[in-house]
Motif scaffolding. Structure first.
Motif: not given
Length: 305
Positions: A291-296, A298
């Protein structure tokens, strides 16, 4: 006085509401959904349920313990310290992605014997993990293949206990993982690169762009989604390493990973509840990092126009 009889009214046929038809696509999705629920979501639900109990896996009774198993995972050094071993595989995964991307870019252009090199790079991924472990076990054993090659090259003094020395054992195991899984990343990158329209490369050639410019302005933006996916797989894979260290060292000499620790807790020490809590923590950690990676990074729509 005769009663006037009204003529009989014609019977009006009552219209039944139309039956709702089940969409046809559900019949095609049902087998896959049944298998997914049966072999994925139900076991995950059972795992979460076990994590709140003390159970040896054999007795019919389970003792509820609340959050004690999770508290033990985060407070007992034996359970959380093995996460540090994942750093070796995490760093190795970046090398794996770099190697795979390098060869995918080179072999996407016209290169001699490129089909042969494609097969060579992808072949290790086709091998069974147990077979790979035994092959590299003979490679790293004292007096094995690697030591023989070093002696032939005049570097015999650098031979050591590759799997017995805690300082180099994890590096050797991480290198084995790189050799095995580079083929998967290579195929993903190669397929993404070949999906880019050839007209874009032709226009870049007319503009005088060299290979580096084509990679920087065409290939890298065009395969950004696959690169992001590769990083997600690398992070989750580095946290869930099991096959290679379990087969080659059994977790000895400082090579015990979190999954090996959970396996031994469940099947060697018969603490199913504690092992289930470790599995739940690993699952939540992977989801959080993803989730953090997808937020960083997109997942925006890629456009090369």
């Amino acid at each position: 006085m005769t009663a006037l009889l009204s003529p009989p009214r014609p019977e009006v046929a009552t219209k039944r509401p139309p039956r709702k038809k089940i969409p046809v696509h559900w019949f095609y999705l049902a087998p896959a959904l049944i298998l997914l629920i049966t072999f994925t979501y139900v076991p995950v639900g059972n795992m979460v349920w076990y994590s709140f109990h003390k159970w040896d896996g054999l007795s019919p009774a389970m003792d509820p313990v609340g959050w004690d198993n999770y508290v033990r995972v985060f407070t007992d050094e034996r359970y959380w310290r093995v996460f540090l071993i994942s750093l070796y595989y995490f760093v190795a995964s970046f090398a794996q992605i770099a190697i795979a991307l390098y060869f995918a870019v080179i072999l996407s252009f016209s290169t001699r014997f490129r089909n042969l090199f494609k097969g060579i790079l992808f072949f290790p991924y086709l091998l069974n993990g147990v077979a790979v472990g035994f092959v590299f076990l003979y490679l790293f054993q004292p007096g094995g293949t690697l030591d023989s090659v070093l002696r032939l090259a005049g570097l015999g003094e650098h031979a050591r206990l590759w799997l017995g020395d805690p300082d180099v054992a994890n590096i050797a195991l991480a290198g084995t993982s790189v050799w095995r899984f580079t083929g998967l990343s290579f195929v993903l990158f190669l397929g993404a690169i070949q999906s880019i329209p050839g007209e874009i490369y032709e226009a870049a050639d007319l503009d005088g762009a060299n290979r580096w410019h084509q990679f920087r302005y065409i290939i890298a933006p065009g395969i950004r989604r696959i690169i992001s996916l590769s990083f997600i797989l690398a992070i989750s894979g580095s946290l869930a390493v099991f096959e290679i260290p379990f087969i080659m060292t059994g977790g000895a000499n400082g090579t015990r990973t979190f999954v090996i620790q959970a396996y031994e807790t469940a099947f060697q020490f018969r603490q199913i509840g504690l092992a289930s809590s470790m599995a739940v923590v690993l699952l939540l950690l992977v989801l959080l990092i993803t989730w953090i990676q997808r937020r960083l990074v997109p997942d925006d729509e890629v456009s090369l126009s």
